[in-house]
Enzyme design. Sequence first.
Site, PDB file in Angstrom:
ATOM      1  N   HIS A  65       0.835  -1.194   0.000  1.00 27.09           N
ATOM      2  CA  HIS A  65       0.000   0.000   0.000  1.00 27.09           C
ATOM      3  C   HIS A  65       0.870   1.244   0.000  1.00 27.09           C
ATOM      4  CE1 HIS A  65       0.891  -0.920   4.222  1.00 27.09           C
ATOM      5  NE2 HIS A  65       0.827   0.383   4.452  1.00 27.09           N
ATOM      6  N   CYS A 205       1.866   3.709  11.912  1.00 34.18           N
ATOM      7  CA  CYS A 205       2.835   3.236  10.929  1.00 34.18           C
ATOM      8  C   CYS A 205       3.142   4.382   9.974  1.00 34.18           C
ATOM      9  CB  CYS A 205       2.314   2.012  10.163  1.00 34.18           C
ATOM     10  SG  CYS A 205       0.914   2.334   9.071  1.00 34.18           S
TER      11      CYS A 205
END
Length: 694
Positions: A65, A205
């Site tokens: 991603h 993250c």
Amino acid sequence: MSEMITADLVDLDLSAETKEAAARALAERMVTLGRVTDLDGFLADVAAREAQMPTGLDGGIGIPHCRSEHVTEPTLGFGRSAAGIDFGAPDGPADLIFLIAAPAGADDAHLTILSSLARQLMNAEFTSALRAVDDAAAAAALIRGEESPAAAASTPAAPAESEDSAAGSKDSVAASAAASADTATDTTPDAPAAPPFRIVAVTSCPTGIAHTYMAAESLENAGREAGIEVVVETQGSAGFTRLDPAVIAAADAVIFAHDVPVRDKDRFAGKPTVDVGVKAGINRPTELISEVRGKAERGEVTAGSAPGTPVERTGESGEGYGSLLRKWLMSGVSYMVPFVAAGGLLIALGFAIGGYEINKAPSVMDHFIWTQADSWGALLFQIGGVAFGFLVPVLAGYIAYGMADRPGLVPGFVGGAISLTINAGFLGGLAAGLIAGGVVIGIQKVKIPAALRGIMPVVVIPLISAAIVGFLMFVVIGKPIASAQKGMTDWLNGLTGTNAVLLGTLLGLMMCFDLGGPVNKVAYTFATAGIAVASPSDSAMKIMAAVMAAGMVPPLAMALATTVRGKLFTQTERENGKAAWVLGASFISEGAIPFAAADPLRVIPSAMAGGAVTGALAMSFDTTLRAPHGGIFVVPLIGNPFLYLIAIAAGVCVTTALVVVLKGMRKQAPEGAGASVVDAAIATKAESKEPVAA
């Protein structure tokens, strides 16, 4: 808004054998639907994210991603591989692959939907249904939340809220996530006698799309299974809502599962804390809960900021003390660089305006005439000198910060200031920062009575650590370090002839090895340390000239190569080449990173060869430079500017020739096939978020 995933974005028979091929296969479907505008550019962004941290998860899941300017709207691509594809998960290959594409400026609603999907991936029933479904449209409906996992597995589903399915994927997925949260609340067991053990957690993250929310879901699920209350603050791309202070105050322990700094970390001070990477929160939540419960039982609490700064969390990835030391030093260097650039340029401009005797001018507080150029030159020189005065304290302070977080700042700055006082210079600053960080970490490990925890971060830790660091710097190690600093300075001043050329060659190689990474910064810091005084020696200014000249070579060479032999490069690389002209001229070595990332074995050695030539020539030509940054824009401040430009041109030509020859020897790839492999250099730049230091 069109649906984020449709049957056209699903491949139930994904034949790719590598993660790069899988990402390309799913991305091509996005390009066909107009969701992605530049295939190679998007894949480079995916690969850059993958280089930061593998996106494989336990349970056979891969979630490549990224956020990319080449994405027109949030999009999901799903592929199912019979053979499995290695995405770096500890338990083996992934058979369920989700490619998540978010625009660079995706709004909160879109990112909330993506986070809901990330949470769903931690649901075993959901992943089992994806493995069983045999129709692309049904798989897309399942992912959108329009079909329950039971229905996808041909089991009659409960007739609840089916009339709302026409509301679209956003409401369906959001409703699913809300329902899941409600169920979690309803099923939390009531404590019969004593209140349950309570944990607050923070997950984050680098991208803030997938791992953040998957770690949260994993921790919450593990807490429910253990009969523990777990409340998670997800600091993701959609922003975050701070936990209620009352919830934090009532918590018995804290878990940080993050790969970027926790925002407002001091809120959690004074509690037992476990600090790990975000993948640990996904893969081993039960172990983390057991660990933090054990700390609570033993009374191990955190004084001040929670222990374990981002650079200290290394147990999971197996980093040794060498890697830790490099990160701590780079933390200090990254904060020091803006002071170097601002102070150095101001001093250089002062000399340019007022002449080389401006360092002898009286204070502008006592003598300043608005209409005289000398007064303005003196003003700039003295402001720059003040900025330079912060270099060593900032270096030491933020080395300590990298080790011990905010409690390390006071002893670090004090140690750095003492280093200046005793003429220990940069070597003293390095030592002071490391000692300060170590002292604070040691103090934080001491068990403190609950009544004293509130004053630890603002009184006790600064007082004790500053006193210890001051004693060591003044009495124990300061004098030997000052002697070593003087010896190094004398050695530099004595460099002539062959020795100077060899040093220029070495510095040129270092500047071009990792293009703004740790090795590059070591060479740059070595050079700036020499000129960070009011009257630097000629040798120090020669070293600075060689370092800046070599650092300009890689981007300028890549720009020239894409101009003279454009067919050897992809369209994306040719576009990057246009920007590289400006970046190289401005002494920003990172302008060559996209080329090194796509073809490191050809680009990096070529860049190093050209940098070595430029560094050696700059030293042999006796070029000098007082400014630590600026590229061609500070040429008027360079000694022997014509020869300096010749040295740069020679290195650029060498690198360009080597790149063209090496790329011409390979089998020509199809147009647009590059930019699929990202080397460690681009991972370093994406993670650190440091100020540019060439």
